[in-house]
Design a protein around this motif. Sequence first.
Motif, PDB file in Angstrom:
ATOM      1  N   SER A 251       0.834  -1.196   0.000  1.00  0.00           N
ATOM      2  CA  SER A 251       0.000   0.000   0.000  1.00  0.00           C
ATOM      3  C   SER A 251       0.870   1.247   0.000  1.00  0.00           C
ATOM      4  O   SER A 251       1.935   1.280   0.609  1.00  0.00           O
ATOM      5  CB  SER A 251      -0.912   0.008   1.235  1.00  0.00           C
ATOM      6  N   GLY A 253      -0.590   4.044   1.101  1.00  0.00           N
ATOM      7  CA  GLY A 253      -1.369   4.870   2.000  1.00  0.00           C
ATOM      8  C   GLY A 253      -0.968   4.667   3.440  1.00  0.00           C
ATOM      9  O   GLY A 253       0.017   3.983   3.752  1.00  0.00           O
ATOM     10  N   GLU A 472      -1.796  12.813   7.758  1.00  0.00           N
ATOM     11  CA  GLU A 472      -2.065  12.760   6.325  1.00  0.00           C
ATOM     12  C   GLU A 472      -3.070  13.832   5.942  1.00  0.00           C
ATOM     13  O   GLU A 472      -3.797  14.367   6.786  1.00  0.00           O
ATOM     14  CB  GLU A 472      -2.591  11.383   5.915  1.00  0.00           C
ATOM     15  N   ASN A 488      -3.448  11.950  -1.859  1.00  0.00           N
ATOM     16  CA  ASN A 488      -3.369  11.543  -0.461  1.00  0.00           C
ATOM     17  C   ASN A 488      -1.885  11.448  -0.099  1.00  0.00           C
ATOM     18  O   ASN A 488      -1.139  10.680  -0.716  1.00  0.00           O
ATOM     19  CB  ASN A 488      -4.061  10.190  -0.276  1.00  0.00           C
ATOM     20  N   ARG A 534      -0.063   9.239  -2.779  1.00  0.00           N
ATOM     21  CA  ARG A 534      -0.829   8.473  -3.770  1.00  0.00           C
ATOM     22  C   ARG A 534      -1.732   9.428  -4.530  1.00  0.00           C
ATOM     23  O   ARG A 534      -2.410  10.273  -3.934  1.00  0.00           O
ATOM     24  CB  ARG A 534      -1.664   7.390  -3.095  1.00  0.00           C
ATOM     25  N   GLY A 548       1.345   5.531  -6.677  1.00  0.00           N
ATOM     26  CA  GLY A 548       1.820   5.934  -5.360  1.00  0.00           C
ATOM     27  C   GLY A 548       3.296   5.653  -5.190  1.00  0.00           C
ATOM     28  O   GLY A 548       3.891   4.853  -5.916  1.00  0.00           O
TER      29      GLY A 548
END
Length: 897
Positions: A251, A253, A472, A488, A534, A548
């Motif tokens: 990921s 994130g 974030e 993000n 991302r 990302g």
Amino acid sequence: MSQRKHPLSPSLRRPPLVSLPSGIVLGMALALSNTVSATEPQNTAVSVQRQMLEFNIAAQPLDRAALAFAEQAGLQVFFDSARLQGLSSRGLQGRYTVDEAIRELLGATPVSYHFSGPRQITLSRSVQTDDQAIQLPTITVVDEGARYTASDLQYHEPRSVSVITREQIERTPPRHAADMLEESTGVYTAVSQQDPGLSVNIRGIQDYGRVNMNIDGMRQNYQQSGHQQRNGTMYVDPELLGGVTVEKGASSGMGGAGVIGGVAEFSTLNARDFIHEGKEFGGQFRATSGLGDYANGTNFIGSGVFAMGNDIGDFLIAASERHLGDFDPGTKGSIGELRTGSWSNPDIEDRIKNSPVDYSGFTMRSQLAKLGLNLPHDQRMQFSYLRTQVSYDDANMLDTDNEALWEKLGDSNIVSQNFALDYNYAPDNPLIDVKAKLYLVDTRNDQSNLARGSSQAYDVTYKTITYGLQAENISSFTLSENSILKANYGLEVFHDKVSPDSNQAVASSSAVDYPSAEGLTPSGTRTMASLFTRLDYEYSDWLNLNAGLRYDRYRLRGETGMNIRTFILGTTQQTNEPLLFDVDREEGRFSPTVGISVSPGVDWIQLFANYGKGWRPPSVTETLVTGSHSTGSSTMYPNPFLEPERSTTWEAGVNIFREGLFTSEDRLGIKVAYFDTKIDDFMFMGYGLRRPGYQPIATIGTAAYVNNLETTRFRGVEYSLDYDAGSYYGNLSYTHMIGNNDYCKLVTWLGGSMDAVSAGSRQPITAMVPNEANNQQISCGGGIMGTAEHMPMDRGSLTLGARLLERKLDLGMRARYSAGYYLTVNDDERVDMTYPADWKPYTVYDIFGRYQVNQNLALHFSIDNLTDRAYLVPLGDVLAFTLGRGRTVQGGVAYRF
């Protein structure tokens, strides 16, 4: 004319462009259904608005809350998804008119509503400019009877996600936390029924942070060395959970730092689940107990929740307890024969199936508190505290040669405390949606060990403290009438401090100044810091691209050592010489991800593909472990030179979500995904190694964590299907794993193998020289300990249910299936395995029911393992060999106020 729209896609029709001073145009519209004519009489609309209905909607992102409202009110709600990003709803519980309910749900958000048809509500949000407020129009495309649930969202995500809802948890109240995960594709648990700890395995990957197991975002990094069946456990009571979300693979994130397997987030209850405007306090009591002769160790499972709040803030306090005793396993069907020894004596199998699983009972007590404050200018702060305490007896491995199948080794008392401070800032600005968290997780086990053989009794405390920081922001940009870009970006930092303590005596021959009990889960620190971003680009209603990039960096520090043999030059005398390591390692790496999703012509089908890199550096224990179990003949040694694991994962799949397929209110969700994860330098516990120094023979009792010289691969296919027609429903999940892995290692894992040089036999040693043959020797096949020795086996579940008596009564059944994986005494490959595969195929049937007496009171019951099948769960602890529960009948009551 009607148009059907994907619930999470922009509309085919676009609103007119609006000129803003910033030059940013926001015009994406989300439609939940097909266009219909709104020509019903005005008095019908008024009656709908005044209709009293029961609502139960948790506080959550506003777009999701609107979906839940549409389902529970039986209305169509239309809104611009992009314009609602960053906004959160209030919780909504109790009986309201439709008009009151929507006002309460929206609260103080900058969103207005109006009834655009008799059974249609349109939401609009204003954009504040320097001198005026511009109301953006919303396109309404209606589908009669649209209904969505939290579990439906996984069929709209263009990636592999599994959602476990509160409803699923309550159907059959879990005895062990691992029971919650049995219906999720690609998710396994290396569980022993004698250990209440939960270890999550995603697609064959687990242990040492490969999977981010967290509670409300707080990482649960506690680890305690055993016999390599679980190296990373968390403690949580399902009674205090609102749901579980499992994201699979790498990921870019939040939560993806140092992760290669995925993220399993366990979300606790919130105050807004129980209160709303006009109702400033509320709560719930639940109690479950075993019934009659089939209670099977389920003595009591219960919880109480109280919440209060208003526009200023909210407060929640909750507590739960579970008191469980030893249970009886199932008696029907066959079980493994290698671990039990029943291949040579069939009576042993009958003995195991007809004996209680000793030391499987435990007591768990949990407390949860949350205090939230709604600050000026769209800000919110929340402090939360979760404490879980578990007491249970430690058991030795199954031993069919003894009178008692399991021997008590001691007892454990675990306390896990979680502290968090959350901050949210979500003004009426598409560029700002800030979330930040500070947290501390303190998990400790005060363990007492009984005397065994020549070993004295001793106490040891294993303790891991994790400090965490997360921050974030999400920014949304409308690039044109047909395209939108969302960014993000943020950072994540966590620091693990492992600090064991024991009164066990330090062995006189030890190279380090601490006892083996401490060295097996050694003292040390590891810090991980990660920056990530991302970008998601969406064009019209058919294309989504994402990319990302993450940069992870770690630092690990600690001291360790071992003894090596050598000669005293000029003599023939051997000696043990300490080899000490003062470890201070630091390294970083970039990891990219990319993805694409396409809706090819029809909006109810979505094709997706994702590719990502992952990186996991070694943990404290893998690097610094040194010592042996009190009665064992093997010793674990450190490896300060472990290379980080590097993963490459790709997946391809399809989402299908269709409404009104056979009836006006039914919906069908299907998700199929193929995944393939390759890991270079995979770390595993190898044995049959050779220490540095003068030791010409590799010994089976020498073990250490080493890197696999072969590529480790986990691949398979996941299938999920949900169908709900209101009065009846069904769910099917199945995971098919493909292939096996080879494990190769350097036998002299640290190098440094030496030969002695002398003038002749029994002559003084004049020099020590490298033994290059030993230093380059590679061993493949056997000599591996841990769950990675076996690929997870295929498994699936099927749930069928019906809602009767005006849907107050919910009755259903569930079938759990495992294809099994087992070897026999005649299989040659079992010789190379530490713990040969010993899981027989099985199908277990469960029955459940719930009756909603009134809006406050509900009764529930369940019968687990109706046919009393004997089984061991897939990837379950074949070392302990604790069978699953036999027939168990539970009943209970839930009261909500």
